[in-house]
Design a protein around this motif. Structure first.
Motif, PDB file in Angstrom:
ATOM      1  N   THR A 137     -14.343  68.745  20.055  1.00 15.09           N
ATOM      2  CA  THR A 137     -13.867  67.521  20.706  1.00 15.09           C
ATOM      3  C   THR A 137     -14.991  66.832  21.470  1.00 15.09           C
ATOM      4  OG1 THR A 137     -11.639  68.456  20.913  1.00 15.09           O
ATOM      5  CG2 THR A 137     -12.181  66.602  22.358  1.00 15.09           C
ATOM      6  N   TYR A 138     -15.838  67.616  22.142  1.00 16.52           N
ATOM      7  CA  TYR A 138     -16.910  67.040  22.956  1.00 16.52           C
ATOM      8  C   TYR A 138     -18.067  66.511  22.108  1.00 16.52           C
ATOM      9  CZ  TYR A 138     -14.689  69.762  26.738  1.00 16.52           C
ATOM     10  OH  TYR A 138     -13.810  70.303  27.641  1.00 16.52           O
ATOM     11  N   THR A 139     -18.345  67.162  20.974  1.00 20.80           N
ATOM     12  CA  THR A 139     -19.523  66.776  20.187  1.00 20.80           C
ATOM     13  C   THR A 139     -19.191  65.853  19.021  1.00 20.80           C
ATOM     14  OG1 THR A 139     -19.366  68.657  18.650  1.00 20.80           O
ATOM     15  CG2 THR A 139     -20.596  69.001  20.717  1.00 20.80           C
ATOM     16  N   GLY A 140     -18.002  66.007  18.442  1.00 18.42           N
ATOM     17  CA  GLY A 140     -17.662  65.225  17.257  1.00 18.42           C
ATOM     18  C   GLY A 140     -18.476  65.598  16.039  1.00 18.42           C
ATOM     19  N   ARG A 141     -19.114  66.767  16.075  1.00 24.19           N
ATOM     20  CA  ARG A 141     -19.995  67.128  14.957  1.00 24.19           C
ATOM     21  C   ARG A 141     -19.203  67.325  13.674  1.00 24.19           C
ATOM     22  NH1 ARG A 141     -20.064  72.403  13.318  1.00 24.19           N
ATOM     23  NH2 ARG A 141     -19.142  73.956  14.741  1.00 24.19           N
ATOM     24  N   ILE A 142     -19.897  67.133  12.572  1.00 18.08           N
ATOM     25  CA  ILE A 142     -19.297  67.296  11.251  1.00 18.08           C
ATOM     26  C   ILE A 142     -19.465  68.750  10.811  1.00 18.08           C
ATOM     27  CG2 ILE A 142     -19.459  66.616   8.831  1.00 18.08           C
ATOM     28  CD1 ILE A 142     -20.368  63.836   9.832  1.00 18.08           C
ATOM     29  N   PHE A 143     -18.390  69.340  10.307  1.00 24.43           N
ATOM     30  CA  PHE A 143     -18.448  70.710   9.816  1.00 24.43           C
ATOM     31  C   PHE A 143     -17.870  70.772   8.406  1.00 24.43           C
ATOM     32  CE2 PHE A 143     -14.738  70.053  12.446  1.00 24.43           C
ATOM     33  CZ  PHE A 143     -13.688  70.648  11.782  1.00 24.43           C
ATOM     34  N   SER A 144     -18.199  71.835   7.697  1.00 30.35           N
ATOM     35  CA  SER A 144     -17.836  71.950   6.279  1.00 30.35           C
ATOM     36  C   SER A 144     -16.460  72.572   6.102  1.00 30.35           C
ATOM     37  CB  SER A 144     -18.868  72.831   5.553  1.00 30.35           C
ATOM     38  OG  SER A 144     -18.743  74.183   5.989  1.00 30.35           O
ATOM     39  N   GLY A 145     -15.965  72.487   4.874  1.00 28.02           N
ATOM     40  CA  GLY A 145     -14.707  73.136   4.548  1.00 28.02           C
ATOM     41  C   GLY A 145     -14.773  74.634   4.743  1.00 28.02           C
ATOM     42  N   GLU A 146     -15.915  75.223   4.416  1.00 23.42           N
ATOM     43  CA  GLU A 146     -16.061  76.667   4.590  1.00 23.42           C
ATOM     44  C   GLU A 146     -16.000  77.043   6.065  1.00 23.42           C
ATOM     45  OE1 GLU A 146     -19.682  77.457   2.481  1.00 23.42           O
ATOM     46  OE2 GLU A 146     -18.585  77.980   0.646  1.00 23.42           O
ATOM     47  N   GLU A 147     -16.646  76.240   6.935  1.00 27.51           N
ATOM     48  CA  GLU A 147     -16.562  76.522   8.364  1.00 27.51           C
ATOM     49  C   GLU A 147     -15.144  76.288   8.872  1.00 27.51           C
ATOM     50  OE1 GLU A 147     -18.442  75.372  12.742  1.00 27.51           O
ATOM     51  OE2 GLU A 147     -19.311  74.468  10.937  1.00 27.51           O
ATOM     52  N   ALA A 148     -14.464  75.284   8.323  1.00 28.59           N
ATOM     53  CA  ALA A 148     -13.093  75.007   8.747  1.00 28.59           C
ATOM     54  C   ALA A 148     -12.208  76.229   8.548  1.00 28.59           C
ATOM     55  CB  ALA A 148     -12.534  73.814   7.974  1.00 28.59           C
ATOM     56  N   VAL A 149     -12.415  76.975   7.456  1.00 28.36           N
ATOM     57  CA  VAL A 149     -11.652  78.196   7.227  1.00 28.36           C
ATOM     58  C   VAL A 149     -12.026  79.245   8.266  1.00 28.36           C
ATOM     59  CG1 VAL A 149     -11.241  80.099   5.627  1.00 28.36           C
ATOM     60  CG2 VAL A 149     -11.323  77.754   4.774  1.00 28.36           C
ATOM     61  N   ARG A 150     -13.322  79.392   8.553  1.00 30.65           N
ATOM     62  CA  ARG A 150     -13.766  80.418   9.498  1.00 30.65           C
ATOM     63  C   ARG A 150     -13.196  80.197  10.895  1.00 30.65           C
ATOM     64  NH1 ARG A 150     -18.851  79.636   6.988  1.00 30.65           N
ATOM     65  NH2 ARG A 150     -19.654  78.545   8.829  1.00 30.65           N
ATOM     66  N   ILE A 151     -13.102  78.939  11.320  1.00 34.54           N
ATOM     67  CA  ILE A 151     -12.650  78.678  12.688  1.00 34.54           C
ATOM     68  C   ILE A 151     -11.140  78.501  12.788  1.00 34.54           C
ATOM     69  CG2 ILE A 151     -14.861  77.648  13.323  1.00 34.54           C
ATOM     70  CD1 ILE A 151     -13.604  74.906  13.108  1.00 34.54           C
ATOM     71  N   GLY A 152     -10.442  78.403  11.650  1.00 32.39           N
ATOM     72  CA  GLY A 152      -8.991  78.322  11.676  1.00 32.39           C
ATOM     73  C   GLY A 152      -8.401  76.964  11.370  1.00 32.39           C
ATOM     74  N   PHE A 153      -9.239  75.948  11.129  1.00 30.01           N
ATOM     75  CA  PHE A 153      -8.725  74.610  10.843  1.00 30.01           C
ATOM     76  C   PHE A 153      -8.222  74.471   9.410  1.00 30.01           C
ATOM     77  CE2 PHE A 153     -10.264  71.304  14.115  1.00 30.01           C
ATOM     78  CZ  PHE A 153      -9.960  72.158  15.161  1.00 30.01           C
ATOM     79  N   ALA A 154      -8.654  75.343   8.521  1.00 29.63           N
ATOM     80  CA  ALA A 154      -8.204  75.301   7.126  1.00 29.63           C
ATOM     81  C   ALA A 154      -7.723  76.683   6.715  1.00 29.63           C
ATOM     82  CB  ALA A 154      -9.315  74.822   6.208  1.00 29.63           C
ATOM     83  N   THR A 155      -6.873  76.718   5.705  1.00 23.45           N
ATOM     84  CA  THR A 155      -6.280  77.972   5.251  1.00 23.45           C
ATOM     85  C   THR A 155      -7.208  78.703   4.298  1.00 23.45           C
ATOM     86  OG1 THR A 155      -4.138  76.853   5.407  1.00 23.45           O
ATOM     87  CG2 THR A 155      -4.193  78.972   4.254  1.00 23.45           C
ATOM     88  N   ARG A 156      -7.712  77.977   3.302  1.00 21.52           N
ATOM     89  CA  ARG A 156      -8.681  78.562   2.386  1.00 21.52           C
ATOM     90  C   ARG A 156      -9.401  77.461   1.623  1.00 21.52           C
ATOM     91  NH1 ARG A 156      -3.935  80.830  -0.606  1.00 21.52           N
ATOM     92  NH2 ARG A 156      -3.613  79.654  -2.541  1.00 21.52           N
ATOM     93  N   VAL A 157     -10.513  77.831   0.992  1.00 18.74           N
ATOM     94  CA  VAL A 157     -11.284  76.871   0.207  1.00 18.74           C
ATOM     95  C   VAL A 157     -10.920  77.026  -1.262  1.00 18.74           C
ATOM     96  CG1 VAL A 157     -13.221  76.753   1.822  1.00 18.74           C
ATOM     97  CG2 VAL A 157     -13.254  78.438  -0.014  1.00 18.74           C
TER      98      VAL A 157
END
Length: 275
Positions: free
Chosen positions: A178-198
């Motif tokens: 939220t503070y940085t607005g940085r762009i992250f990948s689909g693979e990272e999204a899975v690792r941090i919990g934002f996505a279910t799987r790639v």
């Protein structure tokens, strides 16, 4: 749904929704806001729907709020950013239960009583990410680019992002994004919990999952979603009781009996629409 969303109904009750503003990377303009709310509200009352898949046409899932809306923000406080449609109301006015209309664009997918699966590719920025977070499941391409991008425009996530993100990721991770607005990948999204799987083909995988869900008892599926929706806000005692209430209603019901019979007879079940 006007020209912003194409709805495709499959014979087994799977509904496929495609954001159809491909020339603008499916960016959210007033018409897209209104179309998302309209189709979501319609699906809330559709007894024949078994599962929903949301995807974006063209190069992206959704690039977030469109540039014209950002430009209108320069007019100052109270600027008519989202037009005169459903999402253009005063942000402080609760137009949909606990949410305003802009928040309902993401929250409506929790209100839809069946599983909603987001197939995410290309980009999911800002409001586009929040729409995806409202789904039950997110399947993303590994090279998808995602961002809690509101800080870039001097804003905070306000399409239910704060409610949805806290359910999925650690507090410090949500704060950092939220503070940085940085762009992250689909693979990272899975690792941090934002996505279910790639998946290399998120849409194909999402549809396969939806068709599998469509073969299960619609009564049990809807009961499961009700329990999961309440799990974050209910106490342990309340949730235990809710489990019992749902299970008591299911045991011996027509669709539950059909599930048992189909398994014993080793055949595909024939479920009826929920009452």
């Amino acid at each position: 749904m006007n020209d912003r969303i194409e709805s495709i109904r499959h014979p087994d009750g799977v509904v496929e929704l495609q954001l159809s503003r491909a020339d603008k990377m499916n960016a959210l303009d007033p018409a897209m806001f209104d179309a998302l709310i309209e189709v979501g509200e319609a699906l809330r009352h559709d007894k024949a729907v078994r599962a929903v898949v949301i995807s974006g046409r063209g190069k992206a899932f959704c690039a977030g709020l469109d540039m014209a809306s950002f430009q209108r923000m320069q007019e100052g406080p109270g600027a008519d950013v989202l037009g005169e449609g459903a999402a253009g109301a005063d942000l402080l006015v609760r137009t949909h239960g606990i949410a305003n209309a802009a928040q309902q664009v993401a929250m409506v997918w929790r209100d839809v009583p069946v599983p909603v699966i987001a197939a995410v590719h290309g980009v999911a920025f800002g409001g586009g990410l929040q729409v995806a977070l409202g789904a039950d499941v997110r399947i993303v391409a590994p090279d998808t680019r995602l961002s809690v991008m509101e800080i870039k425009w001097g804003l905070v996530p306000d399409m239910a992002g704060m409610v949805l993100m806290r359910e999925l990721a650690r507090d410090d991770v949500v704060r950092e994004l939220t503070y940085t607005g940085r762009i992250f990948s689909g693979e990272e999204a899975v690792r941090i919990g934002f996505a279910t799987r790639v998946a290399v083909d998120p849409l194909a995988e999402a549809l396969q999952m939806a068709h599998e869900i469509a073969q299960k008892s619609p009564d049990a599926i809807r009961a499961g979603k009700r329990l999961l929706n309440g799990s974050a806000s209910l106490s342990a005692a309340q949730l235990l009781l809710a489990e019992s209430v749902e299970q008591k209603a299911l045991i011996g019901s027509a669709n539950q009996a059909e599930a048992v019979k189909a398994n014993i007879e080793r055949r595909a079940p024939r479920f009826a629409d929920p009452a």
